[in-house]
Enzyme design. Structure first.
Site, PDB file in Angstrom:
ATOM      1  N   HIS A  33      48.116  47.148  45.168  1.00  0.00           N
ATOM      2  CA  HIS A  33      47.137  48.054  44.571  1.00  0.00           C
ATOM      3  C   HIS A  33      47.615  49.511  44.592  1.00  0.00           C
ATOM      4  CE1 HIS A  33      43.473  48.924  42.712  1.00  0.00           C
ATOM      5  NE2 HIS A  33      42.607  48.409  43.566  1.00  0.00           N
TER       6      HIS A  33
ATOM      7  N   ASP B  50      46.596  48.967  39.157  1.00  0.00           N
ATOM      8  CA  ASP B  50      45.139  49.091  39.205  1.00  0.00           C
ATOM      9  C   ASP B  50      44.495  47.746  38.905  1.00  0.00           C
ATOM     10  OD1 ASP B  50      45.278  51.795  39.749  1.00  0.00           O
ATOM     11  OD2 ASP B  50      45.265  52.357  37.624  1.00  0.00           O
TER      12      ASP B  50
END
Length: 407
Positions: free
Chosen positions: A378, A382
């Site tokens: 992450h 995204d």
């Protein structure tokens, strides 16, 4: 005069390995270029050949020892007579017939097969090989050992220690024990890398499910023609590899990785395919998937799977990779959260196909469904990008025509 045998270069950034198995014992005759020891690195087993013909004189390291590149690990006496050397640091020998047969076939047997032959004491010349060109596989040796009623023994490198842990209070006559086995170098590396991925990356997993009807129909319709033309079976991995190429082209961050304070993007797709090997999971790389057709991808996967079982994968086979596909479905997994393969930033997890009721156009129908999972870092990817990439893969599998017209 004794010739020193040293640890050769083992690959880029690899500075050490460990002694996995001595293929020649002190006193054994050695032919030029004949493998004398199998070294285990972080990823593969590497055979070290003898530069001369002679007699194994001495082992300078034992099975399990860590040795650095360039270190002297053995001595070979050129032109000496067999049996003249002392049995210094010799490992437990295999039965004479098996040992002699292994010596005769040393140029043809892979390290994994040779180790199985020595451990079980079977004669490889009496076993029919099922591998390419009739070569023996580890499974052939295990089947032969099972047929003659031999249990699977512990290898010398296992260094097993069995202890009695006492009897349970409710069953005083029952004997229980514990067994301690030293982790192989590969297993230690796998543990270290996966734990490092958890600690370094911000891991997250997104899921979707895929209707496999279209792919199954395509395979059923064309599998015979495909096999006849390309001499390879049409499998599911080819479809998912090509679908992943579409997704990675549209969402390049999933095919990138973080290096320091920079993001490294790739204009190619090198897919690491997780396959099982005797010592653990390995991830050989199918390079330039974006330019390959289904047949070549399937051939690459089949070749890597076979060589993984035989223990003949090289460091070069597993170097690099920009994205990973792991198929837990072959073992029956329904759903999982795969861990990324550093420095990569994403991994696609495939699972078993099973008939499930789903709603289609307002009606409940039974369809062959598969859960798919995308684990990602992450820090770089995204949620929107991860979901989009997985959705592209889903749509390509449910409508394979998309792969032909690049949608």
């Amino acid at each position: 005069m004794a010739t020193e045998i040293t640890v050769p270069a083992l690959g880029e950034s690899v500075t050490e390995g460990s002694i996995g198995e001595w293929l020649k014992q002190p006193g054994d005759a050695v032919a030029a270029d004949e493998p004398i020891v199998s070294l285990e690195t972080d990823k593969v087993a590497v055979d070290v050949p003898s530069p001369i013909a002679g007699i194994m004189s001495e082992h300078r390291a034992a099975v399990g020892d860590t040795v650095e590149v360039g270190a002297v690990i053995a001595l070979i006496e050129e032109g000496a007579s067999a049996g003249a050397a002392p049995a210094a640091k010799a490992d437990t020998p295999a039965p004479a017939a098996a040992k002699e047969a292994v010596s005769d076939a040393a140029q043809t047997l892979s390290p994994a097969v040779r180790r199985a032959v020595l451990e079980h004491g079977v004669d490889p010349s009496t076993i029919k090989g099922t591998g390419k060109d009739g070569r023996l596989t580890k499974e052939d040796v295990l089947a032969a050992a099972k047929a003659k009623g031999d249990p699977a023994p512990a290898s010398a490198g296992d260094k097993r220690a069995v202890t009695d842990v006492g009897n349970p209070p409710d069953k005083p006559d029952k004997v229980r024990g514990e067994e301690r086995v030293k982790m192989t170098r590969m297993r230690q590396t796998i543990a270290r890398r996966l734990k490092g991925a958890q600690e370094e990356a911000a891991l997250l997993t997104t899921f979707n499910d895929v209707d496999m009807s279209a792919v199954i129909e395509a395979r059923t319709k064309y599998k015979d023609l495909f096999a006849k033309k390309h001499d390879i079976r049409l499998g599911f991995m080819g479809f998912f590899a090509k679908a992943a190429c579409l997704a990675l082209k549209d969402v390049p961050s999933v095919n990138a990785y973080i290096q320091g304070d920079e993001i490294v993007y790739h204009d190619y797709v090198d897919i690491s395919v997780a396959v099982s090997a005797p010592n653990g999971l390995v991830v050989p790389v199918i390079r330039d998937c974006q330019d390959k057709g289904f047949a070549q991808i399937e051939k690459d996967i089949a070749d890597y799977g076979k060589r993984a079982k035989e223990g003949t994968l090289t460091m070069a086979d597993m170097t690099g990779g920009t994205f990973t596909i792991s198929n837990g479905g072959v073992f029956g997994s329904l759903m999982s959260t795969p861990i990324i393969n550093p420095p990569q930033s994403a991994v696609l997890g495939l699972h078993r196909i099973e008939d499930r009721p789903v709603a289609v156009n307002g009606e409940v129908v039974i369809r062959p469904m598969m859960y798919i999972a995308l684990s990602y870092d992450h820090r770089l990817i995204d949620g929107r990008e991860a979901v989009t990439a997985l959705k592209i893969i889903k749509e390509a599998i449910e409508d394979p025509t998309r792969m032909l017209i690049d949608l």
